[in-house]
Motif scaffolding. Sequence first.
Motif, mmCIF file in Angstrom:
data_model
loop_
_atom_site.group_PDB
_atom_site.id
_atom_site.type_symbol
_atom_site.label_atom_id
_atom_site.label_comp_id
_atom_site.label_asym_id
_atom_site.label_seq_id
_atom_site.Cartn_x
_atom_site.Cartn_y
_atom_site.Cartn_z
ATOM 1 N N ILE A 223 0.840 -1.201 0.000
ATOM 2 C CA ILE A 223 0.000 0.000 0.000
ATOM 3 C C ILE A 223 0.871 1.247 0.000
ATOM 4 C CG2 ILE A 223 -1.622 1.368 1.385
ATOM 5 C CD1 ILE A 223 -2.890 -1.229 2.326
ATOM 6 N N LEU A 224 1.878 1.270 0.856
ATOM 7 C CA LEU A 224 2.732 2.450 0.986
ATOM 8 C C LEU A 224 3.480 2.732 -0.311
ATOM 9 C CD1 LEU A 224 4.196 1.810 4.560
ATOM 10 C CD2 LEU A 224 2.134 3.074 3.929
ATOM 11 N N THR A 225 3.995 1.688 -0.937
ATOM 12 C CA THR A 225 4.721 1.853 -2.194
ATOM 13 C C THR A 225 3.799 2.381 -3.284
ATOM 14 O OG1 THR A 225 6.262 0.078 -1.618
ATOM 15 C CG2 THR A 225 6.090 0.676 -3.948
ATOM 16 N N ALA A 226 2.621 1.788 -3.399
ATOM 17 C CA ALA A 226 1.670 2.223 -4.427
ATOM 18 C C ALA A 226 1.196 3.650 -4.192
ATOM 19 C CB ALA A 226 0.476 1.280 -4.468
ATOM 20 N N SER A 227 1.148 4.074 -2.927
ATOM 21 C CA SER A 227 0.633 5.394 -2.581
ATOM 22 C C SER A 227 1.725 6.451 -2.478
ATOM 23 C CB SER A 227 -0.136 5.325 -1.252
ATOM 24 O OG SER A 227 -1.228 4.440 -1.325
ATOM 25 N N GLY A 228 2.996 6.027 -2.477
ATOM 26 C CA GLY A 228 4.099 6.988 -2.366
ATOM 27 C C GLY A 228 4.201 7.624 -1.002
ATOM 28 N N VAL A 229 3.905 6.855 0.061
ATOM 29 C CA VAL A 229 3.956 7.376 1.428
ATOM 30 C C VAL A 229 4.673 6.363 2.318
ATOM 31 C CG1 VAL A 229 1.878 8.803 1.237
ATOM 32 C CG2 VAL A 229 1.659 6.383 1.866
ATOM 33 N N GLY A 230 4.773 6.667 3.605
ATOM 34 C CA GLY A 230 5.332 5.754 4.595
ATOM 35 C C GLY A 230 4.352 5.586 5.730
ATOM 36 N N ALA A 231 4.759 4.859 6.769
ATOM 37 C CA ALA A 231 3.866 4.667 7.907
ATOM 38 C C ALA A 231 4.660 4.217 9.120
ATOM 39 C CB ALA A 231 2.777 3.642 7.591
ATOM 40 N N THR A 232 4.086 4.462 10.303
ATOM 41 C CA THR A 232 4.629 3.968 11.561
ATOM 42 C C THR A 232 3.557 3.124 12.233
ATOM 43 O OG1 THR A 232 6.020 5.929 11.828
ATOM 44 C CG2 THR A 232 5.601 4.603 13.793
ATOM 45 N N VAL A 233 3.936 1.909 12.644
ATOM 46 C CA VAL A 233 3.016 0.965 13.275
ATOM 47 C C VAL A 233 3.486 0.699 14.697
ATOM 48 C CG1 VAL A 233 2.253 -1.453 13.256
ATOM 49 C CG2 VAL A 233 2.282 -0.135 11.127
ATOM 50 N N ASN A 234 2.526 0.622 15.620
ATOM 51 C CA ASN A 234 2.831 0.305 17.018
ATOM 52 C C ASN A 234 2.505 -1.157 17.277
ATOM 53 O OD1 ASN A 234 2.989 0.011 19.788
ATOM 54 N ND2 ASN A 234 1.999 1.955 20.249
ATOM 55 N N GLY A 300 9.023 4.536 3.651
ATOM 56 C CA GLY A 300 9.400 3.382 4.449
ATOM 57 C C GLY A 300 8.375 3.046 5.512
ATOM 58 N N LEU A 301 8.639 1.947 6.199
ATOM 59 C CA LEU A 301 7.749 1.428 7.235
ATOM 60 C C LEU A 301 8.538 1.308 8.523
ATOM 61 C CD1 LEU A 301 5.038 0.185 8.088
ATOM 62 C CD2 LEU A 301 5.792 -1.975 7.057
ATOM 63 N N ARG A 302 7.982 1.857 9.592
ATOM 64 C CA ARG A 302 8.677 1.895 10.883
ATOM 65 C C ARG A 302 7.815 1.289 11.981
ATOM 66 N NH1 ARG A 302 9.569 5.614 7.593
ATOM 67 N NH2 ARG A 302 7.509 6.531 7.974
ATOM 68 N N LEU A 303 8.481 0.766 13.013
ATOM 69 C CA LEU A 303 7.808 0.256 14.200
ATOM 70 C C LEU A 303 8.081 1.178 15.363
ATOM 71 C CD1 LEU A 303 8.578 -3.584 13.977
ATOM 72 C CD2 LEU A 303 6.558 -2.356 13.159
ATOM 73 N N GLN A 304 7.040 1.478 16.138
ATOM 74 C CA GLN A 304 7.175 2.315 17.324
ATOM 75 C C GLN A 304 7.567 1.437 18.503
ATOM 76 O OE1 GLN A 304 6.622 5.836 17.583
ATOM 77 N NE2 GLN A 304 7.705 5.417 19.501
ATOM 78 N N THR A 305 8.713 1.692 19.104
ATOM 79 C CA THR A 305 9.173 0.929 20.255
ATOM 80 C C THR A 305 9.363 1.861 21.445
ATOM 81 O OG1 THR A 305 11.542 1.221 19.863
ATOM 82 C CG2 THR A 305 10.440 -0.561 18.657
ATOM 83 N N GLU A 307 12.026 2.592 22.771
ATOM 84 C CA GLU A 307 13.239 3.384 22.541
ATOM 85 C C GLU A 307 13.070 4.376 21.399
ATOM 86 O OE1 GLU A 307 13.297 -0.039 22.680
ATOM 87 O OE2 GLU A 307 13.794 0.032 24.827
ATOM 88 N N GLY A 308 11.939 4.348 20.732
ATOM 89 C CA GLY A 308 11.708 5.212 19.580
ATOM 90 C C GLY A 308 11.300 4.385 18.371
ATOM 91 N N THR A 309 11.397 4.976 17.193
ATOM 92 C CA THR A 309 10.996 4.252 15.980
ATOM 93 C C THR A 309 12.195 3.560 15.351
ATOM 94 O OG1 THR A 309 11.299 6.232 14.627
ATOM 95 C CG2 THR A 309 9.092 5.831 15.501
ATOM 96 N N VAL A 310 11.947 2.364 14.817
ATOM 97 C CA VAL A 310 12.990 1.614 14.122
ATOM 98 C C VAL A 310 12.438 1.191 12.768
ATOM 99 C CG1 VAL A 310 14.048 0.782 16.243
ATOM 100 C CG2 VAL A 310 12.259 -0.579 15.156
ATOM 101 N N SER A 311 13.325 1.096 11.796
ATOM 102 C CA SER A 311 12.910 0.673 10.469
ATOM 103 C C SER A 311 12.453 -0.781 10.510
ATOM 104 C CB SER A 311 14.074 0.821 9.490
ATOM 105 O OG SER A 311 13.712 0.372 8.196
ATOM 106 N N ALA A 312 11.353 -1.065 9.816
ATOM 107 C CA ALA A 312 10.804 -2.422 9.797
ATOM 108 C C ALA A 312 10.989 -3.016 8.418
ATOM 109 C CB ALA A 312 9.323 -2.402 10.167
ATOM 110 N N ALA A 313 11.674 -4.142 8.350
ATOM 111 C CA ALA A 313 11.779 -4.853 7.085
ATOM 112 C C ALA A 313 10.416 -5.448 6.769
ATOM 113 C CB ALA A 313 12.824 -5.950 7.185
ATOM 114 N N ALA A 314 9.981 -5.268 5.546
ATOM 115 C CA ALA A 314 8.656 -5.769 5.153
ATOM 116 C C ALA A 314 8.716 -7.275 4.942
ATOM 117 C CB ALA A 314 8.183 -5.061 3.890
ATOM 118 N N ALA A 315 8.969 -8.008 6.049
ATOM 119 C CA ALA A 315 9.110 -9.454 5.967
ATOM 120 C C ALA A 315 7.772 -10.100 5.639
ATOM 121 C CB ALA A 315 9.638 -9.993 7.295
#
Length: 327
Positions: A223-234, A300-305, A307-315
């Motif tokens: 979705i993010l790639t098709a839309s040209g945006v990023g996101a942060t997930v908790n 990109g896609l990030r995870l909220q931790t 300690e802050g946000t970390v990059s999330a590999a789209a596994a």
Amino acid sequence: MDEFALINRFFTSLGRHSHGSQADTVIQGIGDDCAVLSVPSGQSLVVSIDTLVEGTHFVAGTDPAQLAWRLLGASVSDLAAMGAEPAWVTLALTLPAADESWLKPFSAALGEGLAYYGINLVGGDTTRGPLSLSAQVHGFVPHGAALLRSGARAGDLVCVSGTLGDSRGGLECILNADIAANDYLLDRFYRPTARVSLGQHMRRYATAAADISDGLLADLQHILTASGVGATVNPDLLPISTQLAAHFDNETAKRWALSGGEDFELCLTVAPECWQVLCEKAPSLAAQLTVIGVVDTEPGLRLQTAEGTVSAAAAGFNHFASETRNS
């Protein structure tokens, strides 16, 4: 039993399950070189195909009735993600042999599934070879109303339906003899329920959607790639069933909810104002969804931790990647 006898005995009668707007759309179904079909006025046709291969998607000896439900649920889930109404399906079976003891329960369960979703079986093919099943589904959506992956905008909320990670938990019960079987988790693996009604209702609220087949991170990244945006997930907001939480440790459950795949739930993005309207005017729909993150402008896609946000590999699952699905 030859190919034509097989089709006549086990599948010809399964072409009579349509209802609603598609009730009179089959001009010619099973029994000719092609199906002849009619798309209702004002509707667009949406099409998707899914394949299950023994040894890749299911283990040898799997109950054929379970395979029928899994194939249909996985296929129709793509229609649900588009906000479409299911209409027709074509079926391709590659079978090691014309085994009546396999075909009878498969056909019976397929008929139950077709009736559940209101779909006509309108054609297909059978051939001899290693066990493989393909279903091509067709559905209708009003012109211009299909939910696409490309509509997400910064500020949208990231939502998911149902609970995540259950299918991967069910698979673990199958593969690991040391894990006690859990009927709920096994059912979530073998009999996914396509969120058809939810997808149709969300056409008026969602900006983008995808079904969660390869894993939440992978499908949200689509979705993010098709839309040209990023996101942060908790990850702490992920909806995890009580059965999965009771059967596996918290970190494993979270990991499978993020990347286990094959839950066939919906991932949607919704503008905050539409989410508020949804909660006020359709609370029963909102109750089926969980907000897990926010769309933003940073790629990109990030995870909220903590300690802050970390990059999330789209596994997620990729048939031709050099590495297999994370477990």
